[in-house]
Design an enzyme around this catalytic site. Structure first.
Site, PDB file in Angstrom:
ATOM      1  N   ALA A  26      45.100 -69.991 -80.441  1.00  0.00           N
ATOM      2  CA  ALA A  26      45.525 -69.091 -79.616  1.00  0.00           C
ATOM      3  C   ALA A  26      44.787 -68.916 -78.203  1.00  0.00           C
ATOM      4  O   ALA A  26      45.312 -69.154 -77.022  1.00  0.00           O
ATOM      5  CB  ALA A  26      45.864 -67.619 -80.073  1.00  0.00           C
ATOM      6  N   TYR A  27      43.312 -68.756 -78.470  1.00  0.00           N
ATOM      7  CA  TYR A  27      42.479 -68.635 -77.541  1.00  0.00           C
ATOM      8  C   TYR A  27      42.385 -69.953 -76.298  1.00  0.00           C
ATOM      9  O   TYR A  27      42.640 -69.829 -75.261  1.00  0.00           O
ATOM     10  CB  TYR A  27      41.071 -68.048 -77.598  1.00  0.00           C
ATOM     11  CG  TYR A  27      40.134 -67.764 -76.725  1.00  0.00           C
ATOM     12  CD1 TYR A  27      40.167 -66.531 -75.759  1.00  0.00           C
ATOM     13  CD2 TYR A  27      39.395 -68.838 -76.101  1.00  0.00           C
ATOM     14  CE1 TYR A  27      39.300 -66.343 -74.836  1.00  0.00           C
ATOM     15  CE2 TYR A  27      38.277 -68.654 -75.227  1.00  0.00           C
ATOM     16  CZ  TYR A  27      38.467 -67.417 -74.381  1.00  0.00           C
ATOM     17  OH  TYR A  27      37.520 -67.360 -73.294  1.00  0.00           O
ATOM     18  N   LYS A  31      43.778 -70.653 -71.884  1.00  0.00           N
ATOM     19  CA  LYS A  31      42.994 -70.589 -70.748  1.00  0.00           C
ATOM     20  C   LYS A  31      43.647 -71.567 -69.813  1.00  0.00           C
ATOM     21  O   LYS A  31      43.746 -71.453 -68.671  1.00  0.00           O
ATOM     22  CB  LYS A  31      41.797 -70.733 -70.942  1.00  0.00           C
ATOM     23  CG  LYS A  31      40.794 -69.712 -71.791  1.00  0.00           C
ATOM     24  CD  LYS A  31      41.114 -68.327 -70.888  1.00  0.00           C
ATOM     25  CE  LYS A  31      40.669 -67.148 -71.847  1.00  0.00           C
ATOM     26  NZ  LYS A  31      40.540 -65.819 -70.843  1.00  0.00           N
ATOM     27  N   VAL A  60      29.292 -65.356 -72.246  1.00  0.00           N
ATOM     28  CA  VAL A  60      29.014 -64.159 -72.409  1.00  0.00           C
ATOM     29  C   VAL A  60      29.030 -63.286 -73.586  1.00  0.00           C
ATOM     30  O   VAL A  60      29.812 -63.621 -74.491  1.00  0.00           O
ATOM     31  CB  VAL A  60      29.759 -63.024 -71.325  1.00  0.00           C
ATOM     32  CG1 VAL A  60      29.269 -61.715 -71.182  1.00  0.00           C
ATOM     33  CG2 VAL A  60      29.674 -64.008 -70.033  1.00  0.00           C
ATOM     34  N   THR A  62      29.913 -60.761 -76.056  1.00  0.00           N
ATOM     35  CA  THR A  62      30.832 -59.746 -76.043  1.00  0.00           C
ATOM     36  C   THR A  62      31.314 -59.672 -77.591  1.00  0.00           C
ATOM     37  O   THR A  62      31.016 -60.299 -78.507  1.00  0.00           O
ATOM     38  CB  THR A  62      32.003 -60.229 -75.151  1.00  0.00           C
ATOM     39  OG1 THR A  62      32.739 -61.515 -76.042  1.00  0.00           O
ATOM     40  CG2 THR A  62      31.941 -60.504 -73.836  1.00  0.00           C
TER      41      THR A  62
END
Length: 104
Positions: A26-27, A31, A60, A62
């Site tokens: 999915a990710y 994009k 980053v 997260t």
């Protein structure tokens, strides 16, 4: 906010997971889709003082990556701040990171 995984150029040219990310159903595909929408909005709003660009914050630390990222949230936010404060004649329809243009 986009990502290195939004760059099809980087996805096909690199085996570095920091550039391509892990296999993600999915990710990763979301994009390039986001980047395509960015271009469509930039074209629609061309000729106005609204600039539409995609930004890559880098890897980053997260919640999404279990805080394994090598950049702080402040470092990741720098590109968004830079793009949000562009002058009216700044670039539009582009993909950017701290180092400059990201290839589509």
């Amino acid at each position: 906010m986009s990502s290195d995984v939004g760059s099809l150029t980087r996805q096909t040219a690199s085996t570095d997971e920091l550039m391509t990310g892990p296999l993600a159903v999915a990710y990763a595909p979301s994009k390039p889709f986001l980047n395509a929408v960015t271009v469509q909005y930039a074209k629609e709003l061309r000729g106005t003082n609204i600039l539409i660009n995609a930004a890559c914050p880098g890897f980053v630390a997260t919640d999404l990556n279990g805080f394994r990222g090598v950049r702080t949230p402040e470092q990741g936010a720098a590109i968004a701040i830079r793009l949000a404060t562009l002058p009216d004649d700044g670039p539009t329809g582009g993909f950017f990171e701290d180092a400059g243009v990201v290839p589509w």
